[in-house]
Structures are given as C-alpha cells and as structure tokens.
Design a protein around this motif. Sequence first.
Motif, short mmCIF file in Angstrom:
data_model
loop_
_atom_site.label_atom_id
_atom_site.label_comp_id
_atom_site.label_asym_id
_atom_site.label_seq_id
_atom_site.Cartn_x
_atom_site.Cartn_y
_atom_site.Cartn_z
N GLU A 15 0.83 -1.21 0.00
CA GLU A 15 0.00 0.00 0.00
C GLU A 15 0.86 1.26 0.00
O GLU A 15 0.47 2.28 -0.57
CB GLU A 15 -0.96 0.01 1.19
N ARG A 18 1.87 1.83 -3.59
CA ARG A 18 0.74 2.43 -4.35
C ARG A 18 0.56 3.90 -3.98
O ARG A 18 0.28 4.73 -4.85
CB ARG A 18 -0.53 1.64 -4.07
N GLU A 21 3.11 5.99 -5.67
CA GLU A 21 2.74 6.17 -7.08
C GLU A 21 1.69 7.26 -7.22
O GLU A 21 1.78 8.11 -8.10
CB GLU A 21 2.21 4.86 -7.66
N ARG A 37 1.02 -4.55 -12.34
CA ARG A 37 2.15 -3.64 -12.39
C ARG A 37 3.46 -4.42 -12.59
O ARG A 37 3.64 -5.48 -12.01
CB ARG A 37 2.25 -2.86 -11.07
#
Length: 129
Positions: A15, A18, A21, A37
């Motif tokens: 997490e 992510r 990102e 990904r």
Amino acid sequence: MQIGDLSRQAGVNIETIRYYERIGVLPKPARQSNGRRTYSTVDAERLGFIRHARDLGFDLPSVRVLLALQEQPEASCEDASRIAQGQLEEVERRIARLLSLRDELARMVGECHQGRVSECRVIEALSVS
C-alpha cells in the motif's frame, strides 16, 4: 518484477508503494496485458532511496526535492545539504525533548514510594498542568 516482489525487496508495504505512485514520488509502473504492475531495477533503486530517506526522517516534500536533485548529477548539492542540515536540526530538537522527557519520568518514578495512590508521586505529577 511485480509489486509483491518489489515490496519484499525494499521492505516497504504494498500500500505504501501504491501511495507513492499516487503522489508521484514513484512513477506509474508499466502494466502487463493482465493489468498487473511491472517494476524495473530503477524503480527498486528509487524506492530504496525513498525508504532510506524516510527512515532518516525526511518528510515527503524533502524526499521529492532530493529525488529531483538526484536526477541532476552536475548540479550543486547546496540544496541537498540545506535539507539534510534542517533534518539534523530537527533530530537534535527531538533528542533534547526526549532527554527532558526521560529526566522527568525518572524523577517521577524515583519519587514514587509505591504506597497508596492517594500519595503516589506519579499520579500527582500527571495531575499538575
């Protein structure tokens, strides 16, 4: 490598990857045809840089600046030094606060005779504002 592999290699929660990102400190990864990904060694190195900077207490805006500086190897490191100096000063302030906290707690515990709560130095000290 896939996100789970990157997570294990870097010691960072999936997490968190992510999140990085979404906020743009890690670039959006390439996607396989099934939508998964795919990360490169460059992504792993960048994530390692971010993790190390965060472990040293740098906030994300500072990490963002340091990452941008990393991409300009010929530029002056004055900004990086200034950011690190600011972080060092913050660490010194935290250490001073923690030492003061330690001294106060040691005093409270040392003055407690482990008798009745009505005579407890710990409770008394916490009750004073």
